[in-house]
Design an enzyme around this catalytic site. Structure first.
Site, mmCIF file in Angstrom:
data_model
loop_
_atom_site.group_PDB
_atom_site.id
_atom_site.type_symbol
_atom_site.label_atom_id
_atom_site.label_comp_id
_atom_site.label_asym_id
_atom_site.label_seq_id
_atom_site.Cartn_x
_atom_site.Cartn_y
_atom_site.Cartn_z
ATOM 1 N N ARG A 1 11.657 3.827 2.725
ATOM 2 C CA ARG A 1 11.274 2.946 3.832
ATOM 3 C C ARG A 1 12.468 2.055 4.127
ATOM 4 O O ARG A 1 13.156 1.587 3.218
ATOM 5 C CB ARG A 1 10.057 2.090 3.469
ATOM 6 C CG ARG A 1 9.815 0.949 4.457
ATOM 7 C CD ARG A 1 8.532 0.212 4.204
ATOM 8 N NE ARG A 1 7.392 1.008 4.666
ATOM 9 C CZ ARG A 1 6.170 0.506 4.825
ATOM 10 N NH1 ARG A 1 5.923 -0.761 4.556
ATOM 11 N NH2 ARG A 1 5.195 1.276 5.240
ATOM 12 N N ARG B 1 0.812 -1.219 0.000
ATOM 13 C CA ARG B 1 0.000 0.000 0.000
ATOM 14 C C ARG B 1 0.840 1.261 0.000
ATOM 15 O O ARG B 1 0.585 2.190 -0.775
ATOM 16 C CB ARG B 1 -0.936 0.016 1.220
ATOM 17 C CG ARG B 1 -2.198 -0.809 1.068
ATOM 18 C CD ARG B 1 -2.659 -1.325 2.421
ATOM 19 N NE ARG B 1 -1.609 -2.078 3.067
ATOM 20 C CZ ARG B 1 -1.310 -3.341 2.746
ATOM 21 N NH1 ARG B 1 -2.012 -3.974 1.827
ATOM 22 N NH2 ARG B 1 -0.330 -3.987 3.337
ATOM 23 N N THR B 2 1.833 1.337 0.873
ATOM 24 C CA THR B 2 2.606 2.574 0.975
ATOM 25 C C THR B 2 3.349 2.858 -0.321
ATOM 26 O O THR B 2 3.296 3.977 -0.853
ATOM 27 C CB THR B 2 3.596 2.499 2.156
ATOM 28 O OG1 THR B 2 2.866 2.269 3.362
ATOM 29 C CG2 THR B 2 4.371 3.791 2.290
ATOM 30 N N HIS C 1 6.018 6.508 11.139
ATOM 31 C CA HIS C 1 5.418 6.345 9.806
ATOM 32 C C HIS C 1 4.505 7.556 9.602
ATOM 33 O O HIS C 1 3.275 7.440 9.626
ATOM 34 C CB HIS C 1 4.640 5.040 9.751
ATOM 35 C CG HIS C 1 4.295 4.578 8.368
ATOM 36 N ND1 HIS C 1 4.487 5.350 7.238
ATOM 37 C CD2 HIS C 1 3.747 3.410 7.931
ATOM 38 C CE1 HIS C 1 4.086 4.676 6.175
ATOM 39 N NE2 HIS C 1 3.629 3.499 6.572
ATOM 40 N N LYS D 1 26.266 -5.575 -3.036
ATOM 41 C CA LYS D 1 27.685 -5.618 -3.404
ATOM 42 C C LYS D 1 28.565 -4.989 -2.336
ATOM 43 O O LYS D 1 29.784 -4.930 -2.482
ATOM 44 C CB LYS D 1 27.908 -4.872 -4.724
ATOM 45 C CG LYS D 1 27.091 -5.379 -5.896
ATOM 46 C CD LYS D 1 27.322 -4.496 -7.124
ATOM 47 C CE LYS D 1 26.453 -4.922 -8.296
ATOM 48 N NZ LYS D 1 26.640 -4.033 -9.475
#
Length: 301
Positions: free
Chosen positions: A100, A50-51, A128, A79
């Site tokens: 995020r 959703r986000t 959030h 890497k």
């Protein structure tokens, strides 16, 4: 340095209300194009549905272009590239970064490295803020006001970054909080201390039935398996709260059930058809609110 949104505390009460007003405009007319020519990087170091998709939809509807990645597996960090170097590199490609990350504090770190506006789309169990804003928009739409509401937060209050941010933001609107959780998942003491210092009323409960019938907002959360290091502890608490339609017979008519989603089994599907379920509309509201946040931080609204 540009203004970023790392914590909900980065926005004043006036800024929050301004963003919610912009979101209302975008809900009425969601096809915009005033960010044409801009590039926004969406860096999701942990999975999201959703986000991430609502941010990408918001960016596209504003006329900007999206670059980035949906998880960490296909980046140069595999890497050995450092997080700091990744942010420095991406900052040369974009006009804003949405990110995020599973580790607390990474969004704040990015804001110190990059000259671009940073939007925290969730950092571990910390904050959030855009979820908080869409929660507030949903509360405002369903209750007609943000003031003097009884908000009952249920479930994982220890690791639930959405409840941490929402508690801080709603504290400006004279709420009465109820925190319903097992002992293992109680609201962290620092948030309770903040409420006490501000003279804000709160109660703690263990059973969902204790305050179900007098709440204006029932904010359900899932127990987040990914935050547990001990699976035995997760198994112990995962099914503590399950809300079903037959439990809603005496709730207030204006009561609405919110959930940041995804749900697992804490809300039975028979609740979906009741007039109290609002979590799917809540998710849709996220696009309008994120359009508003992006526009505001880009200096366009």
């Amino acid at each position: 340095m540009s203004k970023s949104l790392i914590s909900i505390k980065d926005f004043s009460k006036e800024e929050i209300l301004h963003v919610l007003d912009i979101a209302k405009e975008f809900e009425q007319n969601r096809e915009q194009n005033f960010l044409s020519g801009k590039v926004i990087a969406c860096l999701f170091f942990e999975p999201s549905t959703r986000t991430r998709l609502s941010f990408e939809a918001a960016i596209n509807r504003l006329g900007a272009r999206v670059i980035g990645f949906p998880d960490n597996r296909n980046t140069s960090q595999t890497k050995g590239e450092t997080f700091e170097d990744t942010i420095r590199i991406v900052s040369g490609y974009a006009d804003m970064i949405v990110m995020r990350h599973p580790t607390e504090g990474t969004a704040e770190l990015a804001s110190k490295i990059s000259p671009l506006p940073i939007i925290n789309a969730g950092d571990g169990s910390n904050q959030h803020p855009t979820q908080t804003l869409l929660d507030m928009y949903s509360i405002l739409k369903t209750q007609g006001s943000l003031d003097h509401l009884k908000i009952n937060m249920v479930g994982d209050l220890k690791y639930g970054r959405t409840v941490h941010s929402l508690t801080e933001a709603m504290s400006d609107f004279h709420p009465n909080f109820v925190f319903t959780s097992p002992d293992e998942l109680k609201m962290p003491q620092k948030y309770l201390d903040e409420l006490t210092a501000r003279g804000i009323s709160y109660q703690e409960a263990k059973a969902i039935e204790e305050h179900l019938d007098d709440s204006d907002i029932l904010y359900m959360t899932r127990v987040q398996q990914e935050r547990f290091t001990d699976m035995a502890e997760y198994e112990k608490v995962k099914d503590t709260y399950v809300l079903s339609a037959d439990m809603l017979g005496n709730v207030k008519k204006n009561m609405k059930i919110l959930h940041p989603l995804p749900r697992v089994n804490e809300i039975s599907t028979d609740v979906d058809k009741t007039p109290y379920a609002y979590y799917f509309q809540q998710a849709q509201n996220g696009m309008y609110v994120r359009m508003a946040v992006i526009s505001y931080l880009m200096g366009m609204r």
